[in-house]
Write an enzyme that holds these catalytic residues in place. Structure first.
Site, PDB file in Angstrom:
ATOM      1  N   TYR A  67      12.985   3.849   5.838  1.00 36.03           N
ATOM      2  CA  TYR A  67      11.496   4.395   5.934  1.00 36.03           C
ATOM      3  C   TYR A  67      11.464   5.969   6.445  1.00 36.03           C
ATOM      4  O   TYR A  67      10.418   6.392   5.763  1.00 36.03           O
ATOM      5  CB  TYR A  67      10.899   3.107   7.044  1.00 36.03           C
ATOM      6  CG  TYR A  67       9.359   3.631   7.044  1.00 36.03           C
ATOM      7  CD1 TYR A  67       8.569   3.287   5.860  1.00 36.03           C
ATOM      8  CD2 TYR A  67       8.819   4.437   8.243  1.00 36.03           C
ATOM      9  CE1 TYR A  67       7.391   3.691   6.330  1.00 36.03           C
ATOM     10  CE2 TYR A  67       7.473   4.445   8.370  1.00 36.03           C
ATOM     11  CZ  TYR A  67       6.579   4.135   7.200  1.00 36.03           C
ATOM     12  OH  TYR A  67       5.300   4.418   7.531  1.00 36.03           O
ATOM     13  N   GLY A 113       0.990   8.519  14.197  1.00 39.47           N
ATOM     14  CA  GLY A 113       1.896   7.563  14.974  1.00 39.47           C
ATOM     15  C   GLY A 113       1.506   6.138  14.611  1.00 39.47           C
ATOM     16  O   GLY A 113       1.002   5.702  13.743  1.00 39.47           O
ATOM     17  N   VAL A 135      -0.504   2.994  14.232  1.00 40.16           N
ATOM     18  CA  VAL A 135      -1.651   2.402  13.590  1.00 40.16           C
ATOM     19  C   VAL A 135      -1.638   1.009  13.456  1.00 40.16           C
ATOM     20  O   VAL A 135      -0.788   0.534  12.899  1.00 40.16           O
ATOM     21  CB  VAL A 135      -2.407   3.046  12.234  1.00 40.16           C
ATOM     22  CG1 VAL A 135      -3.755   2.918  12.216  1.00 40.16           C
ATOM     23  CG2 VAL A 135      -1.905   4.400  12.324  1.00 40.16           C
ATOM     24  N   PHE A 179       0.850  -3.120   8.529  1.00 36.54           N
ATOM     25  CA  PHE A 179       2.112  -2.484   8.496  1.00 36.54           C
ATOM     26  C   PHE A 179       3.268  -3.143   9.146  1.00 36.54           C
ATOM     27  O   PHE A 179       4.324  -3.362   8.504  1.00 36.54           O
ATOM     28  CB  PHE A 179       1.834  -1.094   9.132  1.00 36.54           C
ATOM     29  CG  PHE A 179       3.235  -0.230   9.249  1.00 36.54           C
ATOM     30  CD1 PHE A 179       3.672   0.409   8.084  1.00 36.54           C
ATOM     31  CD2 PHE A 179       3.837  -0.304  10.404  1.00 36.54           C
ATOM     32  CE1 PHE A 179       4.475   1.437   8.076  1.00 36.54           C
ATOM     33  CE2 PHE A 179       5.045   0.536  10.195  1.00 36.54           C
ATOM     34  CZ  PHE A 179       5.525   1.032   9.013  1.00 36.54           C
TER      35      PHE A 179
HETATM   36  P1  NDP Z   1      -1.092  -2.062   5.387  1.00 40.60           P
HETATM   37  O1  NDP Z   1       0.033  -3.086   5.201  1.00 40.60           O
HETATM   38  O2  NDP Z   1      -2.376  -2.389   5.986  1.00 40.60           O
HETATM   39  O3  NDP Z   1      -1.701  -1.416   3.970  1.00 40.60           O
HETATM   40  C1  NDP Z   1      -0.665  -0.939   3.011  1.00 40.60           C
HETATM   41  C2  NDP Z   1      -1.475  -0.935   1.688  1.00 40.60           C
HETATM   42  O4  NDP Z   1      -0.554  -0.467   0.568  1.00 40.60           O
HETATM   43  C3  NDP Z   1      -2.085  -2.190   1.268  1.00 40.60           C
HETATM   44  O5  NDP Z   1      -3.357  -1.711   0.687  1.00 40.60           O
HETATM   45  C4  NDP Z   1      -1.022  -2.456  -0.035  1.00 40.60           C
HETATM   46  O6  NDP Z   1      -1.930  -3.238  -1.156  1.00 40.60           O
HETATM   47  C5  NDP Z   1      -0.660  -1.062  -0.506  1.00 40.60           C
HETATM   48  N1  NDP Z   1       0.548  -1.164  -1.156  1.00 40.60           N
HETATM   49  C6  NDP Z   1       1.922  -1.824  -0.627  1.00 40.60           C
HETATM   50  N2  NDP Z   1       2.799  -1.781  -1.665  1.00 40.60           N
HETATM   51  C7  NDP Z   1       2.281  -1.264  -2.989  1.00 40.60           C
HETATM   52  C8  NDP Z   1       2.554  -1.222  -3.898  1.00 40.60           C
HETATM   53  N3  NDP Z   1       3.727  -1.840  -4.487  1.00 40.60           N
HETATM   54  N4  NDP Z   1       1.548  -0.976  -5.098  1.00 40.60           N
HETATM   55  C9  NDP Z   1       0.461  -1.038  -4.837  1.00 40.60           C
HETATM   56  N5  NDP Z   1      -0.354  -0.896  -3.542  1.00 40.60           N
HETATM   57  C10 NDP Z   1       0.829  -1.238  -2.504  1.00 40.60           C
HETATM   58  O7  NDP Z   1      -0.230  -0.675   6.223  1.00 40.60           O
HETATM   59  P2  NDP Z   1      -1.168   0.967   6.581  1.00 40.60           P
HETATM   60  O8  NDP Z   1      -2.740   0.782   6.206  1.00 40.60           O
HETATM   61  O9  NDP Z   1      -0.653   0.840   7.924  1.00 40.60           O
HETATM   62  O10 NDP Z   1      -0.455   1.667   5.503  1.00 40.60           O
HETATM   63  C11 NDP Z   1      -0.917   2.707   4.995  1.00 40.60           C
HETATM   64  C12 NDP Z   1       0.048   3.844   4.620  1.00 40.60           C
HETATM   65  O11 NDP Z   1       0.124   4.589   6.151  1.00 40.60           O
HETATM   66  C13 NDP Z   1       1.416   3.679   4.474  1.00 40.60           C
HETATM   67  O12 NDP Z   1       1.931   4.617   3.575  1.00 40.60           O
HETATM   68  C14 NDP Z   1       2.244   3.574   5.867  1.00 40.60           C
HETATM   69  O13 NDP Z   1       3.507   4.115   5.480  1.00 40.60           O
HETATM   70  C15 NDP Z   1       1.293   4.988   6.263  1.00 40.60           C
HETATM   71  N6  NDP Z   1       1.504   4.835   7.919  1.00 40.60           N
HETATM   72  C16 NDP Z   1       1.070   3.811   8.764  1.00 40.60           C
HETATM   73  C17 NDP Z   1       1.415   3.839   9.972  1.00 40.60           C
HETATM   74  C18 NDP Z   1       1.011   2.716  10.790  1.00 40.60           C
HETATM   75  O14 NDP Z   1       1.334   2.559  12.111  1.00 40.60           O
HETATM   76  N7  NDP Z   1       0.536   1.475  10.513  1.00 40.60           N
HETATM   77  C19 NDP Z   1       1.871   5.143  10.597  1.00 40.60           C
HETATM   78  C20 NDP Z   1       2.075   6.104   9.928  1.00 40.60           C
HETATM   79  C21 NDP Z   1       1.763   5.850   8.299  1.00 40.60           C
HETATM   80  P3  NDP Z   1      -1.357  -4.699  -1.746  1.00 40.60           P
HETATM   81  O15 NDP Z   1      -0.726  -5.349  -0.790  1.00 40.60           O
HETATM   82  O16 NDP Z   1      -2.773  -5.147  -2.091  1.00 40.60           O
HETATM   83  O17 NDP Z   1      -0.749  -4.045  -2.883  1.00 40.60           O
HETATM   84  C1  8X3 Z   2       4.480   4.187  10.885  1.00 38.97           C
HETATM   85  C2  8X3 Z   2       4.722   4.438  12.369  1.00 38.97           C
HETATM   86  O1  8X3 Z   2       6.662   5.058  14.085  1.00 38.97           O
HETATM   87  O2  8X3 Z   2       6.541   2.891  12.887  1.00 38.97           O
HETATM   88  O3  8X3 Z   2       4.968   5.003   9.870  1.00 38.97           O
HETATM   89  O4  8X3 Z   2       7.332   4.819  12.004  1.00 38.97           O
HETATM   90  S1  8X3 Z   2       6.227   4.291  12.754  1.00 38.97           S
END
Ligand code: NDP
Ligand code: 8X3
Length: 252
Positions: free
Chosen positions: A153, A184, A186, A190
């Site tokens: 990841y 960081g 959220v 996820f």
């Molecule tokens: P969520 O799991 O809540 O949301 C992820 C979104 O990505 C969903 O809408 C999902 O939609 C979509 N998705 C995943 N796989 C696919 C796919 N193969 N095709 C199309 N859509 C896809 O997580 P977050 O909102 O936390 O994540 C959003 C972004 O933020 C990611 O890139 C994550 O790495 C990043 N991030 C998150 C952090 C955290 O701590 N939560 C911190 C830093 C970065 P569906 O399932 O409908 O396809």
């Molecule tokens: C999501 C935040 O710290 O789990 O990108 O990698 S962490």
């Protein structure tokens, strides 16, 4: 003049919060994800509440042909995309490299790196033709640091960090803005995805401190898109107050 934002992964978490934020500011929305029902209910909610046009596109971002067809089939007017938020992404599995699941690795690499590239490859030429546009890549603190069991990841988010810099260099001459927002912790779906549905493990990640809420990230994404034309945020790290870096937390 109406403005259009395309948000990948808008069915939950940060993507959904961005959809709500931009709808509130009267943007036309193009929302993507794999869950059609969620896309339908979000589209209904936002078009009713904010009287904005919402187009939902249900596809898997790992599938190059599906990505291309979805964008090619947009009406010409909808192709005038002002902002692309590359948000769709996931972590799946939490093992050392030596016992990692190679299917999990492929899901992360295909979604977080290749998916982001496939859609950017379709949208950037449209922006370049108009000499206008803003790409926001949702990176992560995992793209700045590596932590135990984060291996693949973290590698995918380091790739997002590198690709953001590369896009900035490749498109600066065409008046395109490129920004990475790197959060960081959220609280979203996820960790449920990372721990494959184990709700207790997922909840544990956010216990004892206040994590970022997806709305906090959306606020910053929106801010980055509202600066004067001559100003670009290249890279911005946003953390919960209680989290200093990838592994240092103050918990009660
Ligand atoms: P969520 O799991 O809540 O949301 C992820 C979104 O990505 C969903 O809408 C999902 O939609 C979509 N998705 C995943 N796989 C696919 C796919 N193969 N095709 C199309 N859509 C896809 O997580 P977050 O909102 O936390 O994540 C959003 C972004 O933020 C990611 O890139 C994550 O790495 C990043 N991030 C998150 C952090 C955290 O701590 N939560 C911190 C830093 C970065 P569906 O399932 O409908 O396809
Ligand atoms: C999501 C935040 O710290 O789990 O990108 O990698 S962490």
């Amino acid at each position: 003049m109406k403005k259009i934002v395309l948000i990948t992964g808008a069915t939950s978490g940060i993507g959904l919060a961005c959809a709500r934020k931009f709808a509130k500011h009267n943007y036309c929305l193009i929302l993507t994800g794999r869950r059609q029902k969620k896309l339908d209910s979000i589209s209904r909610e936002l078009s009713k509440k904010h009287k904005v046009e919402v187009q939902s596109l249900c596809f898997d971002i790992r599938n190059k042909a599906e990505v291309a067809t979805a964008i090619d089939n947009l009406e010409e007017e909808q192709k005038q995309i002002d902002i692309l938020i590359n948000n769709a992404g996931l972590a799946v599995g939490f093992n050392p490299v030596q016992s990692g699941n190679t299917d999990d690795w492929e899901r992360m690499i295909d979604t977080n790196i290749k998916g982001l590239l496939y859609i950017s490859r379709k949208i950037l030429p449209l922006m370049i033709a108009r000499k206008k546009g803003h790409i926001i890549n949702i990176g992560s603190i995992a793209g700045k640091e590596v932590y135990r069991n984060g291996n693949v990841y973290c590698a995918t988010k380091h790739a997002v960090d590198a690709l953001t810099k590369a896009m900035r260099i490749d498109t600066v001459q065409y008046g395109i803005k490129v920004t990475q927002i790197a959060p960081g912790a959220v609280e979203t779906e996820f960790s449920i995805v990372r721990f494959k549905g184990d709700g207790d493990k997922a909840a544990g990640v956010y216990k004892g401190y206040e994590p970022l809420h997806p709305e906090n990230v959306a606020e910053v994404v929106y801010f980055a898109t509202t600066l004067p034309t001559h100003v670009n945020i290249n890279d911005l790290v946003i953390m919960p107050m209680a989290q200093a870096n990838a592994t240092t937390f103050v918990k009660k």
